[in-house]
Motif scaffolding. Structure first.
Motif, mmCIF file in Angstrom:
data_model
loop_
_atom_site.group_PDB
_atom_site.id
_atom_site.type_symbol
_atom_site.label_atom_id
_atom_site.label_comp_id
_atom_site.label_asym_id
_atom_site.label_seq_id
_atom_site.Cartn_x
_atom_site.Cartn_y
_atom_site.Cartn_z
ATOM 1 N N PRO A 151 9.074 -26.934 5.641
ATOM 2 C CA PRO A 151 8.178 -27.332 6.742
ATOM 3 C C PRO A 151 8.940 -28.035 7.849
ATOM 4 C CG PRO A 151 7.941 -28.839 4.905
ATOM 5 C CD PRO A 151 8.824 -27.722 4.424
ATOM 6 N N ARG A 152 8.328 -28.073 9.048
ATOM 7 C CA ARG A 152 8.916 -28.804 10.168
ATOM 8 C C ARG A 152 9.006 -30.277 9.828
ATOM 9 N NH1 ARG A 152 6.633 -27.255 16.031
ATOM 10 N NH2 ARG A 152 8.251 -28.764 16.492
ATOM 11 N N ARG A 153 10.123 -30.877 10.192
ATOM 12 C CA ARG A 153 10.288 -32.314 9.980
ATOM 13 C C ARG A 153 9.946 -33.018 11.283
ATOM 14 N NH1 ARG A 153 16.300 -32.585 7.818
ATOM 15 N NH2 ARG A 153 15.933 -34.804 8.114
ATOM 16 N N GLU A 154 8.865 -33.774 11.259
ATOM 17 C CA GLU A 154 8.407 -34.399 12.497
ATOM 18 C C GLU A 154 8.780 -35.873 12.581
ATOM 19 O OE1 GLU A 154 7.248 -32.799 14.888
ATOM 20 O OE2 GLU A 154 6.523 -30.924 14.074
ATOM 21 N N THR A 155 8.722 -36.565 11.458
ATOM 22 C CA THR A 155 8.896 -38.019 11.539
ATOM 23 C C THR A 155 9.949 -38.572 10.590
ATOM 24 O OG1 THR A 155 7.112 -38.377 9.929
ATOM 25 C CG2 THR A 155 6.500 -38.325 12.259
ATOM 26 N N GLU A 156 10.390 -37.808 9.610
ATOM 27 C CA GLU A 156 11.367 -38.318 8.646
ATOM 28 C C GLU A 156 12.699 -38.589 9.340
ATOM 29 O OE1 GLU A 156 13.679 -36.935 4.544
ATOM 30 O OE2 GLU A 156 12.367 -35.544 5.606
ATOM 31 N N VAL A 157 13.268 -39.748 9.075
ATOM 32 C CA VAL A 157 14.557 -40.103 9.650
ATOM 33 C C VAL A 157 15.513 -40.445 8.513
ATOM 34 C CG1 VAL A 157 15.812 -41.657 11.173
ATOM 35 C CG2 VAL A 157 13.470 -40.989 11.749
ATOM 36 N N LEU A 158 16.598 -39.714 8.409
ATOM 37 C CA LEU A 158 17.581 -39.962 7.367
ATOM 38 C C LEU A 158 18.573 -41.018 7.844
ATOM 39 C CD1 LEU A 158 18.361 -36.279 6.309
ATOM 40 C CD2 LEU A 158 16.731 -37.876 5.267
ATOM 41 N N ALA A 159 18.804 -42.032 6.997
ATOM 42 C CA ALA A 159 19.773 -43.075 7.333
ATOM 43 C C ALA A 159 21.183 -42.529 7.169
ATOM 44 C CB ALA A 159 19.560 -44.287 6.432
ATOM 45 N N GLU A 160 22.020 -42.717 8.193
ATOM 46 C CA GLU A 160 23.401 -42.236 8.140
ATOM 47 C C GLU A 160 24.346 -43.330 8.612
ATOM 48 O OE1 GLU A 160 24.044 -37.966 9.397
ATOM 49 O OE2 GLU A 160 22.117 -38.370 10.363
ATOM 50 N N PHE B 265 20.048 -51.113 10.359
ATOM 51 C CA PHE B 265 19.005 -52.111 10.602
ATOM 52 C C PHE B 265 17.710 -51.720 9.891
ATOM 53 C CE2 PHE B 265 21.854 -51.886 14.232
ATOM 54 C CZ PHE B 265 22.304 -53.197 14.314
ATOM 55 N N GLN B 266 17.070 -52.693 9.290
ATOM 56 C CA GLN B 266 15.845 -52.455 8.538
ATOM 57 C C GLN B 266 14.615 -52.796 9.382
ATOM 58 O OE1 GLN B 266 16.094 -51.071 5.424
ATOM 59 N NE2 GLN B 266 18.300 -51.070 5.878
ATOM 60 N N ASN B 267 13.558 -52.057 9.145
ATOM 61 C CA ASN B 267 12.238 -52.353 9.722
ATOM 62 C C ASN B 267 12.238 -52.430 11.252
ATOM 63 O OD1 ASN B 267 11.150 -52.652 7.061
ATOM 64 N ND2 ASN B 267 12.027 -54.710 6.997
ATOM 65 N N LEU B 268 12.921 -51.514 11.894
ATOM 66 C CA LEU B 268 12.853 -51.454 13.352
ATOM 67 C C LEU B 268 11.448 -51.024 13.767
ATOM 68 C CD1 LEU B 268 16.255 -49.736 14.242
ATOM 69 C CD2 LEU B 268 15.651 -52.134 14.576
ATOM 70 N N PRO B 269 10.908 -51.586 14.829
ATOM 71 C CA PRO B 269 9.549 -51.242 15.260
ATOM 72 C C PRO B 269 9.498 -49.854 15.902
ATOM 73 C CG PRO B 269 10.559 -52.670 16.875
ATOM 74 C CD PRO B 269 11.535 -52.576 15.738
ATOM 75 N N GLU B 270 8.307 -49.288 15.944
ATOM 76 C CA GLU B 270 8.092 -48.001 16.604
ATOM 77 C C GLU B 270 6.977 -48.140 17.619
ATOM 78 O OE1 GLU B 270 7.229 -45.254 13.465
ATOM 79 O OE2 GLU B 270 9.345 -44.746 13.165
ATOM 80 N N MET B 271 7.161 -47.525 18.771
ATOM 81 C CA MET B 271 6.105 -47.518 19.777
ATOM 82 C C MET B 271 4.971 -46.617 19.311
ATOM 83 S SD MET B 271 8.260 -47.315 23.353
ATOM 84 C CE MET B 271 6.758 -47.355 24.335
ATOM 85 N N LYS B 272 3.750 -46.966 19.673
ATOM 86 C CA LYS B 272 2.602 -46.149 19.342
ATOM 87 C C LYS B 272 2.771 -44.756 19.943
ATOM 88 C CE LYS B 272 -2.452 -46.053 19.617
ATOM 89 N NZ LYS B 272 -3.664 -46.740 20.143
ATOM 90 N N GLY B 273 2.576 -43.736 19.119
ATOM 91 C CA GLY B 273 2.729 -42.373 19.580
ATOM 92 C C GLY B 273 4.172 -41.902 19.609
ATOM 93 N N ASN B 274 5.086 -42.743 19.103
ATOM 94 C CA ASN B 274 6.512 -42.408 19.118
ATOM 95 C C ASN B 274 7.085 -42.509 17.711
ATOM 96 O OD1 ASN B 274 8.411 -41.469 20.913
ATOM 97 N ND2 ASN B 274 9.327 -43.468 21.256
ATOM 98 N N VAL B 275 6.317 -42.021 16.736
ATOM 99 C CA VAL B 275 6.696 -42.112 15.330
ATOM 100 C C VAL B 275 7.980 -41.326 15.101
ATOM 101 C CG1 VAL B 275 5.986 -41.628 12.963
ATOM 102 C CG2 VAL B 275 4.296 -42.382 14.649
ATOM 103 N N GLY B 276 8.862 -41.887 14.277
ATOM 104 C CA GLY B 276 10.124 -41.224 13.994
ATOM 105 C C GLY B 276 11.235 -41.611 14.947
ATOM 106 N N ARG B 277 10.956 -42.564 15.860
ATOM 107 C CA ARG B 277 11.952 -43.000 16.824
ATOM 108 C C ARG B 277 12.038 -44.528 16.841
ATOM 109 N NH1 ARG B 277 10.263 -38.776 21.702
ATOM 110 N NH2 ARG B 277 10.427 -36.905 20.409
ATOM 111 N N PRO B 278 12.339 -45.130 15.678
ATOM 112 C CA PRO B 278 12.350 -46.594 15.574
ATOM 113 C C PRO B 278 13.351 -47.239 16.525
ATOM 114 C CG PRO B 278 13.409 -45.578 13.676
ATOM 115 C CD PRO B 278 12.727 -44.491 14.411
#
Length: 344
Positions: free
Chosen positions: A84-93, A136-149
């Motif tokens: 499936p398309r990956r829309e919001t998952e972010v892999l830590a690198e 960095f842990q627990n970076l905030p995300e803007m509303k409507g900008n999920v997956g871009r902490p």
């Protein structure tokens, strides 16, 4: 052309996951399907499309197709993959970050050219955000900008320079407000083709996606499309057939500087998307053509650098200002032009 919603996938077709679906308009002229998809899907290339066709991942009217197939009005084109398309998952690198400034609320990062800012179709790894979530842990995300902490703005993949990253909800809210109200000071350096008339100027014209190619932005001075955009520019150094200019953004639209400078007849040097990867000014001598190709090889991207960033600290209310030096490729191509001007 219309994109169909994902909920129209038939139940018996769920062995493959639909990534894109297009219903060809009645007025569509017959063009090859690989060309059609390259123009319609962001980050797609002819090679990637052909590989997907060879793998049976692209169907027309429910059947596999060939790259040479010419689409017709009414064709139902689907792009299908096993995952499936990956829309919001972010892999830590574990990616090294050039951090110019950091406190508990925010940081300023100097992004190298070639690094994508956030994961998206075709670039799920190796991005700035992949590195951010590792460090960095627990970076905030803007509303409507999920997956871009952490992100409150971005710059293009092949643009180098400064970005501010929010580390707390409070910082994100305040920084986002400064961007919204256009009180952030952003200065870019751009090497452009030709010699602009005058020493400074302002370009005002809506910036929106081209009807011919969705990856390219056009300027609509009549305001019929796109979003309001204003770029202030001034000449820093004239180098015969190219000019180093400073651009200050009053607004921040996608590809704003690149589209605006092309609009006034001065595309960025080696900006392939906006026509700057061809000789736009100069002689027809073979020696000059070789010189330009050597310059292109030295800076294989658009010559654009986010030089400075100024804003009010969201907590201390202190005025902060940061600068990033020109990277070696940009500085190197300027030196080549300076030598050319002197010795030619």
């Amino acid at each position: 052309m219309s994109m169909l919603p994902d909920d129209e996938i038939e139940e018996d077709e769920l062995e493959l996951y639909e990534h894109y679906r297009f219903l060809v308009d009645k007025g569509q002229s017959p063009i090859r399907i690989d060309k059609f998809l390259t123009e319609k899907v962001a980050l797609a290339t002819r090679n990637r499309v052909q590989l997907a066709i060879d793998a049976g991942s692209i169907q027309v009217n429910g059947k596999n197709t060939k790259g040479s197939y010419k689409i017709k009005p009414g064709d139902d084109i689907r792009v299908l993959f096993e995952k499936p398309r990956r829309e919001t998952e972010v892999l830590a690198e574990d990616i090294d970050l050039d951090i110019i400034f950091e406190d508990q609320y925010l940081m300023v990062v100097n992004k190298p050219a070639g690094m994508v800012v956030h994961p998206a179709q075709g670039n799920w790894t190796g991005t700035l955000v992949n590195g951010l979530v590792y460090h960095f842990q627990n970076l905030p995300e803007m509303k409507g900008n999920v997956g871009r902490p952490g992100l409150v703005h971005r710059i293009d993949k092949d643009t180098s320079g400064l970005l501010v990253i929010a580390k707390s909800e409070e910082a994100m809210t305040h920084l986002a407000a400064q961007f919204f109200h256009h009180t952030i000071d952003r200065t870019y350096l751009a090497l452009v083709w030709g010699e602009p008339e005058g020493e400074s100027g302002t370009i005002t014209g809506n910036v929106g996606r081209s009807a011919k190619d969705r990856k390219v932005m056009d300027v609509f001075v009549d305001g019929s499309q796109g979003k309001h955009a204003v770029t202030h520019w001034k000449v820093i150094e004239r180098l015969r057939y190219v000019t180093l200019v400073q651009c200050n953004l009053e607004t921040g639209r996608t590809h704003q500087i690149r589209a605006h400078m092309k609009f006034i007849g001065h595309p960025l040097f080696n900006d392939a998307m906006y026509g700057g990867d061809k000789i736009r000014k100069g002689t027809q001598f073979a020696k000059y053509k070789t010189f330009i190709q050597n310059c292109f090889d030295l800076i294989p991207r658009q010559a654009l650098h986010a030089k400075s960033l100024g804003f009010i600290h969201p907590v201390t209310k202190e005025k902060l200002y940061f600068e990033a030096p020109l990277p070696p490729d940009f500085g190197g191509v300027l030196d080549k032009w300076r030598s050319y001007v002197i010795y030619e």
